[in-house]
Design a protein around this motif. Sequence first.
Motif, PDB file in Angstrom:
ATOM      1  N   ASP A 187      -6.234 -11.441  -5.348  1.00 43.07           N
ATOM      2  CA  ASP A 187      -5.318 -10.507  -4.706  1.00 43.07           C
ATOM      3  C   ASP A 187      -6.120  -9.540  -3.850  1.00 43.07           C
ATOM      4  OD1 ASP A 187      -2.914  -9.263  -4.074  1.00 43.07           O
ATOM      5  OD2 ASP A 187      -2.924  -7.966  -5.833  1.00 43.07           O
ATOM      6  N   ILE A 188      -5.508  -9.044  -2.790  1.00 43.47           N
ATOM      7  CA  ILE A 188      -6.115  -8.047  -1.917  1.00 43.47           C
ATOM      8  C   ILE A 188      -5.156  -6.865  -1.854  1.00 43.47           C
ATOM      9  CG2 ILE A 188      -7.041  -7.573   0.379  1.00 43.47           C
ATOM     10  CD1 ILE A 188      -7.180 -10.651   0.782  1.00 43.47           C
ATOM     11  N   TYR A 189      -5.657  -5.678  -2.090  1.00 44.85           N
ATOM     12  CA  TYR A 189      -4.764  -4.515  -2.037  1.00 44.85           C
ATOM     13  C   TYR A 189      -5.526  -3.286  -1.576  1.00 44.85           C
ATOM     14  CZ  TYR A 189      -6.709  -2.664  -6.441  1.00 44.85           C
ATOM     15  OH  TYR A 189      -7.535  -2.149  -7.408  1.00 44.85           O
ATOM     16  N   GLU A 190      -4.764  -2.258  -1.248  1.00 46.08           N
ATOM     17  CA  GLU A 190      -5.350  -0.997  -0.802  1.00 46.08           C
ATOM     18  C   GLU A 190      -5.304   0.011  -1.936  1.00 46.08           C
ATOM     19  OE1 GLU A 190      -4.144   2.347   2.431  1.00 46.08           O
ATOM     20  OE2 GLU A 190      -4.496   0.341   3.264  1.00 46.08           O
ATOM     21  N   ALA A 191      -6.456   0.555  -2.282  1.00 47.94           N
ATOM     22  CA  ALA A 191      -6.557   1.552  -3.348  1.00 47.94           C
ATOM     23  C   ALA A 191      -5.986   2.887  -2.870  1.00 47.94           C
ATOM     24  CB  ALA A 191      -8.014   1.719  -3.770  1.00 47.94           C
ATOM     25  N   PRO A 192      -5.661   3.786  -3.796  1.00 47.76           N
ATOM     26  CA  PRO A 192      -5.123   5.097  -3.403  1.00 47.76           C
ATOM     27  C   PRO A 192      -6.025   5.873  -2.443  1.00 47.76           C
ATOM     28  CG  PRO A 192      -4.753   4.741  -5.743  1.00 47.76           C
ATOM     29  CD  PRO A 192      -5.607   3.601  -5.258  1.00 47.76           C
ATOM     30  N   ASN A 193      -7.338   5.630  -2.505  1.00 46.27           N
ATOM     31  CA  ASN A 193      -8.255   6.345  -1.604  1.00 46.27           C
ATOM     32  C   ASN A 193      -8.390   5.664  -0.240  1.00 46.27           C
ATOM     33  OD1 ASN A 193      -9.815   4.095  -2.048  1.00 46.27           O
ATOM     34  ND2 ASN A 193     -11.502   5.166  -3.057  1.00 46.27           N
ATOM     35  N   GLY A 236      -1.077   1.177  -5.119  1.00 45.71           N
ATOM     36  CA  GLY A 236      -2.392   0.859  -5.657  1.00 45.71           C
ATOM     37  C   GLY A 236      -2.660   1.402  -7.037  1.00 45.71           C
ATOM     38  N   LYS A 237      -1.638   1.848  -7.753  1.00 50.01           N
ATOM     39  CA  LYS A 237      -1.859   2.508  -9.044  1.00 50.01           C
ATOM     40  C   LYS A 237      -1.563   1.637 -10.251  1.00 50.01           C
ATOM     41  CE  LYS A 237      -1.033   7.172  -7.239  1.00 50.01           C
ATOM     42  NZ  LYS A 237      -0.213   8.404  -7.340  1.00 50.01           N
ATOM     43  N   LEU A 238      -0.625   0.702 -10.132  1.00 49.85           N
ATOM     44  CA  LEU A 238      -0.247  -0.140 -11.263  1.00 49.85           C
ATOM     45  C   LEU A 238      -0.585  -1.599 -10.980  1.00 49.85           C
ATOM     46  CD1 LEU A 238       3.263   1.138 -12.451  1.00 49.85           C
ATOM     47  CD2 LEU A 238       1.097   1.313 -13.685  1.00 49.85           C
ATOM     48  N   MET A 239      -1.020  -2.286 -12.020  1.00 49.37           N
ATOM     49  CA  MET A 239      -1.334  -3.711 -11.899  1.00 49.37           C
ATOM     50  C   MET A 239      -0.488  -4.503 -12.889  1.00 49.37           C
ATOM     51  SD  MET A 239      -4.990  -5.678 -12.537  1.00 49.37           S
ATOM     52  CE  MET A 239      -5.800  -4.912 -11.121  1.00 49.37           C
ATOM     53  N   ALA A 240       0.211  -5.521 -12.382  1.00 40.45           N
ATOM     54  CA  ALA A 240       0.920  -6.455 -13.248  1.00 40.45           C
ATOM     55  C   ALA A 240      -0.060  -7.543 -13.656  1.00 40.45           C
ATOM     56  CB  ALA A 240       2.107  -7.052 -12.522  1.00 40.45           C
ATOM     57  N   ILE A 241      -0.111  -7.835 -14.959  1.00 46.47           N
ATOM     58  CA  ILE A 241      -1.075  -8.801 -15.499  1.00 46.47           C
ATOM     59  C   ILE A 241      -0.299  -9.838 -16.310  1.00 46.47           C
ATOM     60  CG2 ILE A 241      -3.101  -9.095 -16.968  1.00 46.47           C
ATOM     61  CD1 ILE A 241      -3.471  -5.949 -16.339  1.00 46.47           C
ATOM     62  N   LEU A 242      -0.399 -11.102 -15.904  1.00 46.01           N
ATOM     63  CA  LEU A 242       0.340 -12.186 -16.524  1.00 46.01           C
ATOM     64  C   LEU A 242      -0.632 -13.271 -16.940  1.00 46.01           C
ATOM     65  CD1 LEU A 242       1.918 -10.952 -13.890  1.00 46.01           C
ATOM     66  CD2 LEU A 242       3.546 -12.744 -14.341  1.00 46.01           C
ATOM     67  N   GLY A 243      -0.330 -13.954 -18.046  1.00 48.77           N
ATOM     68  CA  GLY A 243      -1.244 -14.996 -18.474  1.00 48.77           C
ATOM     69  C   GLY A 243      -0.675 -15.903 -19.527  1.00 48.77           C
ATOM     70  N   ASP A 244      -1.557 -16.420 -20.376  1.00 53.67           N
ATOM     71  CA  ASP A 244      -1.154 -17.352 -21.422  1.00 53.67           C
ATOM     72  C   ASP A 244      -0.521 -16.594 -22.578  1.00 53.67           C
ATOM     73  OD1 ASP A 244      -2.139 -19.316 -19.845  1.00 53.67           O
ATOM     74  OD2 ASP A 244      -3.747 -19.940 -21.178  1.00 53.67           O
TER      75      ASP A 244
END
Length: 396
Positions: A187-193, A236-244
């Motif tokens: 993934d590519i995203y822009e951080a708060p800074n 840029g503050k929250l990350m959704a994390i999905l997996g097994d």
Amino acid sequence: MDDTSASDYKQGKDMQGIPWERLNYSRDQYREMRLKEYKNYQSLTRSHSGLEQECKQVERKDTFYDFHSSTRSVKSTIVHFQLRNLLWATSKHDVYLVQNYSVMHWSPLFQRGREVLNVAGQLAPTENVKGARPLSRVQISTMALKDNLIVAGGFHGELICKYVDKPGVAFCTNLTGDNNSITNAVDIYEAPNGGTRVTAANNDCVVRTFDAERYSLLTQFTFPWSVNNTSVSPDGKLMAILGDSSECLLADAHSGKEVSTLRGHLDYSFASAWHPDGHVVATGNQDATCRLWDVRNPSEAFAVLRGRIGAVRGLRFSPDGRFLAAAEAADFVHVYDAAAGYAGAEQEVGLFGEVAGAAFSPDGEVLFVGVADRTYGGVLEFRRRRAYGYLDSCLF
């Protein structure tokens, strides 16, 4: 014969150029066969008895995007059957897809394809930074593209970063040293800074975040299961994390600290996407559903949308937030009207073959779909339907 135009389609030609008139069955007959015989892969054998009651009943009659064209001049390929996100668009004239050992650029405007990255041979990073190392013969398992930056993950834990307009590969490395640890998502995203960040989710249960300027490793968060997909909220503050796991997590993107757990899916998840307003995140699962969650009240999904044939393996919101495209593993891409509460209206795009990815153009005017099939695979293009009824009332 490799292309189908909107005019061809209106005259009865199949979108993918399939010659039904020469086959022993019609398109409708083959669709019925596929729905009966296609086996959706499941990792967990849980009862789905209550799922139908949870799912919203959606009217499949609207058309938000009209078929415009398709080409078989470039064809998507899939390395791992559970991993997609292999097609991206940076404009309505620029599409990028994975084809064998290449990342290809397709121009619908000029009807021309060209190779922008070849990973069949030796790769040497042009940036002399810590952690960089040469790679060879990478099988691309997943991809992300934003502005001018392509990021690709490999079947043996590789990570590759390349700028479209520059020769060579800026950065490449092996994340784990373990040949069994596939890179499941990038993934590519822009951080708060304001800095650009690259994340890699891996089968070794770790999510790594890199600075996209010097490619330094900023954070690595470990989870109790293999991570199949991550996506970061627009701020840029929250990350959704999905997996097994049947549970999905929301975590602080900077610290990795869990903020909330999303419960309701019945199997492993492989896709997620954030609405541009940052309040809604969508998750796609092997239980053949997409769930929508309001992160301000994530105790349960506010909508559950059921697919037709199998796992939901790709999710994209249109840039204006009006539509959600949900790509099943094969044959179907659903376009939901977010403004109508997702259940009010839906367009069902029916095709044949494994779906490598679906992507909106940055202006939301075009929806591209990549189909992985040896004979009838390619890139399908759909144009946003607009109502210009006011022109009829104009006086000249």
